[in-house]
Design a protein around this motif. Structure first.
Motif, mmCIF file in Angstrom:
data_model
loop_
_atom_site.group_PDB
_atom_site.id
_atom_site.type_symbol
_atom_site.label_atom_id
_atom_site.label_comp_id
_atom_site.label_asym_id
_atom_site.label_seq_id
_atom_site.Cartn_x
_atom_site.Cartn_y
_atom_site.Cartn_z
ATOM 1 N N SER A 155 63.933 -82.653 -68.413
ATOM 2 C CA SER A 155 62.516 -82.904 -68.148
ATOM 3 C C SER A 155 61.939 -83.891 -69.151
ATOM 4 O O SER A 155 61.146 -84.771 -68.794
ATOM 5 N N LEU A 156 62.343 -83.750 -70.411
ATOM 6 C CA LEU A 156 61.853 -84.650 -71.451
ATOM 7 C C LEU A 156 62.333 -86.076 -71.216
ATOM 8 O O LEU A 156 61.550 -87.032 -71.310
ATOM 9 N N MET A 157 63.602 -86.240 -70.884
ATOM 10 C CA MET A 157 64.147 -87.574 -70.672
ATOM 11 C C MET A 157 63.564 -88.216 -69.419
ATOM 12 O O MET A 157 63.330 -89.426 -69.381
ATOM 13 N N ASP A 158 63.284 -87.408 -68.410
ATOM 14 C CA ASP A 158 62.631 -87.928 -67.211
ATOM 15 C C ASP A 158 61.223 -88.412 -67.527
ATOM 16 O O ASP A 158 60.771 -89.436 -67.005
ATOM 17 N N HIS A 159 60.535 -87.683 -68.393
ATOM 18 C CA HIS A 159 59.172 -88.064 -68.764
ATOM 19 C C HIS A 159 59.146 -89.366 -69.569
ATOM 20 O O HIS A 159 58.340 -90.259 -69.299
ATOM 21 N N LEU A 160 60.037 -89.494 -70.531
ATOM 22 C CA LEU A 160 60.010 -90.647 -71.426
ATOM 23 C C LEU A 160 60.700 -91.867 -70.843
ATOM 24 O O LEU A 160 60.296 -93.003 -71.111
ATOM 25 N N GLY A 161 61.747 -91.640 -70.049
ATOM 26 C CA GLY A 161 62.459 -92.752 -69.447
ATOM 27 C C GLY A 161 62.952 -93.741 -70.483
ATOM 28 O O GLY A 161 63.520 -93.381 -71.522
ATOM 29 N N SER A 162 62.707 -95.020 -70.253
ATOM 30 C CA SER A 162 63.121 -96.079 -71.175
ATOM 31 C C SER A 162 62.134 -96.291 -72.306
ATOM 32 O O SER A 162 62.378 -97.115 -73.191
ATOM 33 N N GLY A 163 61.014 -95.547 -72.263
ATOM 34 C CA GLY A 163 59.967 -95.731 -73.269
ATOM 35 C C GLY A 163 58.962 -96.807 -72.905
ATOM 36 O O GLY A 163 58.124 -97.199 -73.729
ATOM 37 N N LYS A 164 58.993 -97.282 -71.668
ATOM 38 C CA LYS A 164 58.132 -98.385 -71.246
ATOM 39 C C LYS A 164 56.651 -98.099 -71.447
ATOM 40 O O LYS A 164 55.893 -98.965 -71.879
ATOM 41 N N ASN A 165 56.230 -96.873 -71.133
ATOM 42 C CA ASN A 165 54.808 -96.547 -71.242
ATOM 43 C C ASN A 165 54.316 -96.510 -72.684
ATOM 44 O O ASN A 165 53.111 -96.474 -72.931
ATOM 45 N N TRP A 166 55.260 -96.523 -73.625
ATOM 46 C CA TRP A 166 54.902 -96.546 -75.055
ATOM 47 C C TRP A 166 55.320 -97.877 -75.693
ATOM 48 O O TRP A 166 55.340 -98.005 -76.903
ATOM 49 N N ASP A 167 55.653 -98.861 -74.854
ATOM 50 C CA ASP A 167 56.088 -100.179 -75.317
ATOM 51 C C ASP A 167 57.324 -100.067 -76.211
ATOM 52 O O ASP A 167 57.454 -100.778 -77.216
ATOM 53 N N LEU A 168 58.232 -99.188 -75.844
ATOM 54 C CA LEU A 168 59.446 -98.990 -76.630
ATOM 55 C C LEU A 168 60.714 -99.391 -75.871
ATOM 56 O O LEU A 168 61.816 -99.074 -76.308
ATOM 57 N N ASN A 169 60.553 -100.045 -74.737
ATOM 58 C CA ASN A 169 61.729 -100.554 -74.007
ATOM 59 C C ASN A 169 62.016 -101.963 -74.525
ATOM 60 O O ASN A 169 61.643 -102.964 -73.938
ATOM 61 N N ARG A 170 62.709 -102.024 -75.666
ATOM 62 C CA ARG A 170 62.885 -103.270 -76.400
ATOM 63 C C ARG A 170 64.348 -103.671 -76.522
ATOM 64 O O ARG A 170 65.243 -102.828 -76.459
ATOM 65 N N LYS A 171 64.564 -104.983 -76.740
ATOM 66 C CA LYS A 171 65.926 -105.466 -76.990
ATOM 67 C C LYS A 171 66.376 -105.045 -78.379
ATOM 68 O O LYS A 171 67.555 -104.776 -78.607
ATOM 69 N N ARG A 172 65.462 -105.037 -79.332
ATOM 70 C CA ARG A 172 65.759 -104.572 -80.680
ATOM 71 C C ARG A 172 64.914 -103.341 -80.965
ATOM 72 O O ARG A 172 63.748 -103.287 -80.603
ATOM 73 N N ASP A 173 65.513 -102.394 -81.619
ATOM 74 C CA ASP A 173 64.844 -101.111 -81.876
ATOM 75 C C ASP A 173 64.496 -100.452 -80.545
ATOM 76 O O ASP A 173 65.252 -100.547 -79.592
ATOM 77 N N GLY A 174 63.357 -99.769 -80.456
ATOM 78 C CA GLY A 174 62.986 -99.094 -79.218
ATOM 79 C C GLY A 174 63.124 -97.587 -79.315
ATOM 80 O O GLY A 174 62.981 -96.997 -80.384
ATOM 81 N N LEU A 175 63.414 -96.949 -78.164
ATOM 82 C CA LEU A 175 63.490 -95.491 -78.063
ATOM 83 C C LEU A 175 64.945 -95.061 -77.948
ATOM 84 O O LEU A 175 65.704 -95.599 -77.147
ATOM 85 N N PHE A 176 65.319 -94.038 -78.740
ATOM 86 C CA PHE A 176 66.698 -93.551 -78.765
ATOM 87 C C PHE A 176 66.712 -92.035 -78.586
ATOM 88 O O PHE A 176 65.854 -91.335 -79.131
ATOM 89 N N PHE A 177 67.692 -91.550 -77.808
ATOM 90 C CA PHE A 177 67.880 -90.109 -77.621
ATOM 91 C C PHE A 177 69.197 -89.691 -78.259
ATOM 92 O O PHE A 177 70.233 -90.312 -78.020
ATOM 93 N N PHE A 178 69.152 -88.612 -79.040
ATOM 94 C CA PHE A 178 70.360 -88.072 -79.656
ATOM 95 C C PHE A 178 70.399 -86.564 -79.431
ATOM 96 O O PHE A 178 69.986 -85.787 -80.296
ATOM 97 N N PRO A 179 70.865 -86.117 -78.268
ATOM 98 C CA PRO A 179 70.933 -84.678 -77.984
ATOM 99 C C PRO A 179 71.775 -83.939 -79.014
ATOM 100 O O PRO A 179 72.778 -84.462 -79.503
ATOM 101 N N SER A 180 71.353 -82.742 -79.331
ATOM 102 C CA SER A 180 72.045 -81.955 -80.342
ATOM 103 C C SER A 180 73.354 -81.393 -79.804
ATOM 104 O O SER A 180 73.409 -80.900 -78.678
ATOM 105 N N PRO A 181 74.431 -81.432 -80.619
ATOM 106 C CA PRO A 181 75.683 -80.786 -80.218
ATOM 107 C C PRO A 181 75.659 -79.289 -80.463
ATOM 108 O O PRO A 181 76.589 -78.577 -80.111
ATOM 109 N N ILE A 182 74.563 -78.807 -81.087
ATOM 110 C CA ILE A 182 74.449 -77.386 -81.429
ATOM 111 C C ILE A 182 73.693 -76.681 -80.320
ATOM 112 O O ILE A 182 72.625 -77.115 -79.906
#
Length: 343
Positions: free
Chosen positions: A64-91
């Motif tokens: 649900s969270l990843m569907d909401h945030l997507g590429s980060g476009k609505n927060w101007d984070l869909n960038r070639k450099r930097d941007g939005l990153f997801f790191f799901p926990s292995p725990i």
């Protein structure tokens, strides 16, 4: 370059007192205020502070969270450099009240190695506030502190920390030797040589950690003085944009002191309530002091008072539901409430 911040959002926290609303989503994705999610507040604050690289560390149900945030476009984070990153926990375990798990960070240490930002802000995902982190960074740099913990006016921790990225990497790498599992361990330990400072935030801020705090904070948004502190024109709270028609108010309906999102059909009475997108309220229905989430259907002649309906709930005609401000009546997502209950 020295004044640039890296944003780190811990989206792993699970509060047992919110379990009724977290059966199908993470706390970061919990709907709030009719059209927002909990993570929108801290993420928008970071973007409004000029942060252009944000790492989100989710756990449990993160679809649900990843569907909401997507590429980060609505927060101007869909960038070639930097941007939005997801790191799901292995725990897989639930670790409440442990913001900034070093084990979780360690599994994605390459991200911190590659970052060019000298400082990092580590934050939880469940605080309702509107805060520009730039003055905090300036204060931190002039104070000479190693770590700054943000606190409420009453002195309690907001579970947000400003730290040099290089020091954060060191704490992650040496966690097994030091025994530090998270940022809280570091700031609460008096036996190290790090200088710990505290920055008192004087604005409105509430941490959502229970059904009662979720309900009371939502109701506070209906107060104009609180609403103006959270939703600032110069520092907007951004969220996922959905193209929906305006809400339709049928002749004879009544709405007082309420927040109504787009796409609703109102054919009853709404008072002192928050109504999310796509909600249908039938003729003769009375909704008071309640939170109605997206696409709920409330049929004719229902009476709801101090109720929280999760998404896609159907309330059958003539149903009466009543809770209290301290113990609101909660209906789980996608269920039916009425004479024939399917929950």
């Amino acid at each position: 370059m020295k004044r640039k911040l890296l944003g780190v959002i811990d989206a792993t926290t699970f509060h047992d007192d919110l379990e009724e609303l977290l059966m199908h989503r993470s706390l970061a994705a919990l709907p709030f205020g009719g059209r927002y999610r909990m993570i929108d507040f801290v993420l928008s604050n970071m973007v409004n502070s000029g942060i252009r690289s944000v790492a989100i560390f989710p756990k449990l149900q993160c679809r649900s969270l990843m569907d909401h945030l997507g590429s980060g476009k609505n927060w101007d984070l869909n960038r070639k450099r930097d941007g939005l990153f997801f790191f799901p926990s292995p725990i897989n375990d639930r670790t409440p009240n442990r913001v900034g798990s070093f084990d979780h960070f360690a599994a994605n240490l390459d991200y911190f190695y590659r970052s060019t930002q000298e400082y990092s802000i580590i934050a939880n995902c469940y605080t309702v506030f509107n805060f520009n982190f730039r003055p905090l960074l300036e204060w931190h740099m002039h104070s000479g502190c190693d770590i700054t913990e943000i606190r409420h006016q009453d002195g309690s921790s907001m579970e947000m920390y400003l730290i040099k990225t290089s020091l954060l990497i060191k704490l992650i790498e040496t966690r097994n030797e030091t025994g530090y599992t998270c940022m809280k361990d570091v700031v609460s330990n008096i036996h190290h040589d790090y200088s710990i400072c505290h920055y008192n935030y004087s604005g409105y801020a509430t941490m959502i950690d229970s059904i009662q705090s979720y309900f009371s904070t939502s109701m506070e948004l209906l107060k104009p003085d609180i609403w103006r502190q959270v939703f600032l024109k110069e520092q907007p709270i951004l969220t996922k944009v959905k193209d929906e028609p305006p809400t339709k108010y049928i002749k004879g309906s009544s709405v007082k002191h309420a927040m109504i999102a787009n796409g609703c059909i109102i054919n009853g009475m709404v008072e002192n309530s928050i109504i999310a997108r796509g909600v249908t309220i039938g003729k003769g229905a009375v909704i008071k002091n309640s939170i109605i989430m997206q696409k709920c259907q409330i049929e004719e002649d229902c009476i709801l008072d101090s109720v929280i309906l999760d998404k896609d709930v159907k309330v059958e005609a003539g149903t009466h539901l009543k809770g209290t401000p301290h113990s609101p009546f909660v209906i789980r997502k996608g269920t039916k409430q009425g004479a024939l209950m399917n929950s």
